[in-house]
Structure formats: structure tokens, C-alpha cells
Design a protein around this motif. Sequence first.
Motif, PDB file in Angstrom:
ATOM      1  N   HIS A 178       0.832  -1.206   0.000  1.00  0.00           N
ATOM      2  CA  HIS A 178       0.000   0.000   0.000  1.00  0.00           C
ATOM      3  C   HIS A 178       0.868   1.258   0.000  1.00  0.00           C
ATOM      4  N   GLU A 179       1.942   1.210   0.772  1.00  0.00           N
ATOM      5  CA  GLU A 179       2.859   2.353   0.805  1.00  0.00           C
ATOM      6  C   GLU A 179       3.605   2.469  -0.525  1.00  0.00           C
ATOM      7  N   ALA A 180       4.014   1.330  -1.062  1.00  0.00           N
ATOM      8  CA  ALA A 180       4.711   1.345  -2.350  1.00  0.00           C
ATOM      9  C   ALA A 180       3.804   1.868  -3.459  1.00  0.00           C
ATOM     10  N   LEU A 181       2.510   1.552  -3.361  1.00  0.00           N
ATOM     11  CA  LEU A 181       1.555   2.020  -4.362  1.00  0.00           C
ATOM     12  C   LEU A 181       1.488   3.542  -4.383  1.00  0.00           C
ATOM     13  N   LEU A 182       1.565   4.166  -3.211  1.00  0.00           N
ATOM     14  CA  LEU A 182       1.528   5.623  -3.146  1.00  0.00           C
ATOM     15  C   LEU A 182       2.690   6.224  -3.935  1.00  0.00           C
ATOM     16  N   TYR A 183       3.901   5.703  -3.681  1.00  0.00           N
ATOM     17  CA  TYR A 183       5.075   6.207  -4.400  1.00  0.00           C
ATOM     18  C   TYR A 183       4.987   5.868  -5.890  1.00  0.00           C
ATOM     19  N   SER A 184       4.467   4.687  -6.182  1.00  0.00           N
ATOM     20  CA  SER A 184       4.321   4.282  -7.579  1.00  0.00           C
ATOM     21  C   SER A 184       3.375   5.219  -8.323  1.00  0.00           C
ATOM     22  N   CYS A 185       2.288   5.601  -7.665  1.00  0.00           N
ATOM     23  CA  CYS A 185       1.334   6.525  -8.278  1.00  0.00           C
ATOM     24  C   CYS A 185       1.999   7.871  -8.577  1.00  0.00           C
ATOM     25  N   ILE A 186       2.746   8.384  -7.627  1.00  0.00           N
ATOM     26  CA  ILE A 186       3.389   9.688  -7.815  1.00  0.00           C
ATOM     27  C   ILE A 186       4.376   9.645  -8.973  1.00  0.00           C
ATOM     28  N   VAL A 187       5.259   8.646  -8.936  1.00  0.00           N
ATOM     29  CA  VAL A 187       6.297   8.537  -9.975  1.00  0.00           C
ATOM     30  C   VAL A 187       5.677   8.289 -11.350  1.00  0.00           C
ATOM     31  N   THR A 188       4.724   7.355 -11.411  1.00  0.00           N
ATOM     32  CA  THR A 188       4.154   6.978 -12.698  1.00  0.00           C
ATOM     33  C   THR A 188       3.301   8.088 -13.290  1.00  0.00           C
ATOM     34  N   LEU A 189       2.519   8.760 -12.469  1.00  0.00           N
ATOM     35  CA  LEU A 189       1.683   9.837 -12.995  1.00  0.00           C
ATOM     36  C   LEU A 189       2.532  10.994 -13.515  1.00  0.00           C
ATOM     37  N   ILE A 190       3.643  11.279 -12.841  1.00  0.00           N
ATOM     38  CA  ILE A 190       4.557  12.311 -13.348  1.00  0.00           C
ATOM     39  C   ILE A 190       5.135  11.891 -14.695  1.00  0.00           C
ATOM     40  N   CYS A 191       5.548  10.632 -14.780  1.00  0.00           N
ATOM     41  CA  CYS A 191       6.105  10.124 -16.038  1.00  0.00           C
ATOM     42  C   CYS A 191       5.052  10.101 -17.146  1.00  0.00           C
ATOM     43  N   LEU A 192       3.819   9.737 -16.799  1.00  0.00           N
ATOM     44  CA  LEU A 192       2.743   9.745 -17.791  1.00  0.00           C
ATOM     45  C   LEU A 192       2.474  11.163 -18.293  1.00  0.00           C
ATOM     46  N   PHE A 193       2.536  12.127 -17.395  1.00  0.00           N
ATOM     47  CA  PHE A 193       2.326  13.523 -17.792  1.00  0.00           C
ATOM     48  C   PHE A 193       3.424  13.976 -18.747  1.00  0.00           C
ATOM     49  N   VAL A 194       4.682  13.703 -18.380  1.00  0.00           N
ATOM     50  CA  VAL A 194       5.813  14.099 -19.228  1.00  0.00           C
ATOM     51  C   VAL A 194       5.743  13.383 -20.575  1.00  0.00           C
ATOM     52  N   PHE A 195       5.459  12.083 -20.522  1.00  0.00           N
ATOM     53  CA  PHE A 195       5.355  11.298 -21.757  1.00  0.00           C
ATOM     54  C   PHE A 195       4.228  11.824 -22.639  1.00  0.00           C
ATOM     55  N   GLY A 196       3.065  12.097 -22.034  1.00  0.00           N
ATOM     56  CA  GLY A 196       1.939  12.619 -22.794  1.00  0.00           C
ATOM     57  C   GLY A 196       2.229  13.978 -23.399  1.00  0.00           C
ATOM     58  N   TYR A 197       3.013  14.799 -22.685  1.00  0.00           N
ATOM     59  CA  TYR A 197       3.375  16.136 -23.175  1.00  0.00           C
ATOM     60  C   TYR A 197       4.197  16.031 -24.460  1.00  0.00           C
ATOM     61  N   PHE A 198       5.249  15.211 -24.408  1.00  0.00           N
ATOM     62  CA  PHE A 198       6.116  15.087 -25.581  1.00  0.00           C
ATOM     63  C   PHE A 198       5.432  14.325 -26.717  1.00  0.00           C
ATOM     64  N   LYS A 199       4.604  13.362 -26.352  1.00  0.00           N
ATOM     65  CA  LYS A 199       3.842  12.638 -27.376  1.00  0.00           C
ATOM     66  C   LYS A 199       2.933  13.596 -28.126  1.00  0.00           C
ATOM     67  N   SER A 200       2.270  14.484 -27.417  1.00  0.00           N
ATOM     68  CA  SER A 200       1.366  15.438 -28.050  1.00  0.00           C
ATOM     69  C   SER A 200       2.134  16.429 -28.909  1.00  0.00           C
ATOM     70  N   GLN A 201       3.322  16.828 -28.468  1.00  0.00           N
ATOM     71  CA  GLN A 201       4.143  17.724 -29.272  1.00  0.00           C
ATOM     72  C   GLN A 201       4.520  17.074 -30.596  1.00  0.00           C
ATOM     73  N   VAL A 202       4.922  15.819 -30.536  1.00  0.00           N
ATOM     74  CA  VAL A 202       5.344  15.100 -31.739  1.00  0.00           C
ATOM     75  C   VAL A 202       4.190  14.933 -32.715  1.00  0.00           C
ATOM     76  N   THR A 203       3.000  14.652 -32.185  1.00  0.00           N
ATOM     77  CA  THR A 203       1.840  14.404 -33.047  1.00  0.00           C
ATOM     78  C   THR A 203       1.072  15.677 -33.391  1.00  0.00           C
ATOM     79  N   GLY A 204       1.563  16.831 -32.932  1.00  0.00           N
ATOM     80  CA  GLY A 204       0.929  18.087 -33.296  1.00  0.00           C
ATOM     81  C   GLY A 204      -0.321  18.422 -32.513  1.00  0.00           C
ATOM     82  N   GLN A 205      -0.509  17.790 -31.350  1.00  0.00           N
ATOM     83  CA  GLN A 205      -1.673  18.056 -30.503  1.00  0.00           C
ATOM     84  C   GLN A 205      -1.310  19.063 -29.420  1.00  0.00           C
ATOM     85  N   PRO A 206      -2.317  19.702 -28.793  1.00  0.00           N
ATOM     86  CA  PRO A 206      -2.028  20.600 -27.662  1.00  0.00           C
ATOM     87  C   PRO A 206      -1.302  19.831 -26.566  1.00  0.00           C
ATOM     88  N   PRO A 207      -0.069  20.198 -26.218  1.00  0.00           N
ATOM     89  CA  PRO A 207       0.740  19.370 -25.316  1.00  0.00           C
ATOM     90  C   PRO A 207       0.193  19.233 -23.899  1.00  0.00           C
TER      91      PRO A 207
END
Length: 233
Positions: A178-207
Amino acid sequence: MTDIGYIHHEEHMRSSDLISDIVIGMSDGLTVPFALAAGLSGAVASSSLVVTAGIAEIVAGSIAMGLGGYLAGRTEADHYESERRREIAEVESVPEREKAEVREVFAGMGISPALQTAIADELAKDKVKWVDFMMKYELGLDEPDPNRATKSALTIGLSYVFGGLIPLSPYLLVSHPHEALLYSCIVTLICLFVFGYFKSQVTGQPPVSGAFKVMFIGALAASAAFGVARLFG
């Protein structure tokens, strides 16, 4: 006012096959193991079980995704070769009909009938270039990289592994799931945000909106898996 001395530079983002494969592998790699780890966190009492199951899923998932990329690449190459053989046969058997199709292509560009005929006759002198022209401008097919299937398989598979290890990493350091899940959520959601930002830039979508969309999908998948595991656990 003249434009002498002024050099115009056009800037465009181009999504290459490599970038597309990375996006495919990373998006699933970040989301699926994240959802699996979240689901197991709601049903087990040890992080080691989450890590074991997560690694097994990453291995299976990377192989499956890589195989899918390989088959897609081979299908594209086989389709191109099949269509090229058909065009070669048509150039040999019905050249006048193929010339008419060349003229139709240039007619669509606004070229005069006399020039259409001249270009078609000139192009017909070199059958290799004639077939190349028909492949690109009649069928809209570009010759694929012969190593595309292998490169795609490796890129997608490795991207999946890299993305999948991110949500699992906290479970290697924290014993309680349960404690590991909390850290996993924080790390993964940050990475998903960064990944989604650059993915949108590459595909020409609002980042920014694209980044939130990718992050929301990952969070929704993890929440659903966690809730189901808690419900049935």
C-alpha cells in the motif's frame, strides 16, 4: 519592399517510425504494469509478490508487443512487394492503360493535356521509374525500410520494458504494497504527464491537454484495477 537576404525557415514536427514505436511501447509499458501493480496492491500483503507478477507481465507484454510490431512491419513490406509485382505486370501487359493513369495523376495537378501526354511517354521509357511513380502517386505507397519489422519489434519491446519498470520500482524499495503504491502513483503519474506532453508535441496536438489526457487514462486504469482487486479480494 523586397525579400532579398531573407531566408525563410519552416519548422514542422515530424513523427518518424522510431518515435511512433517508442510511443506505442512506452504508453502500454507505463499503463499496463501500473494497473497490474495497483490491482495486486489491493489484494496481497507483500511487495515481493507485486514485483514477481509485474516482472512476469513485463516480459510477456514486451514479447507480445514486439511480436505485434514485427508482424505489422512484415505485413507492410509484403503488401508493398505484392502491389509492386502487380504494377510491374500491368506496365508490361497493358502499358497504354498505365499511361492513361499517369495522365490522370497529372490532370489532377492541373497540367495541360499535351504536357500530360509528353510526360507519360517520357516516363514510360524507364520502366523502373515508371513503376516507382505508379506506386507512389497512384497507390500512395512508399517503399518501406527492409529492416523495419525487426527495428520495430526491438524498439516497441524495449520501450515497453523501460516504461513497465517505472511503476514497479517503488515496490523494490518499499516492503508494504500500500505504501509502495503511493510512491508508484506519484512517480508513474509524473512520467505519464511528461510522456503525454512530448507525445502530443510530436503528433501536433495541444501538449498540456494531451499530457493530462494520458495521465488521466493511466490513473483510471490503475484505480479500476485496484478497486476490482479490493472488491474480490
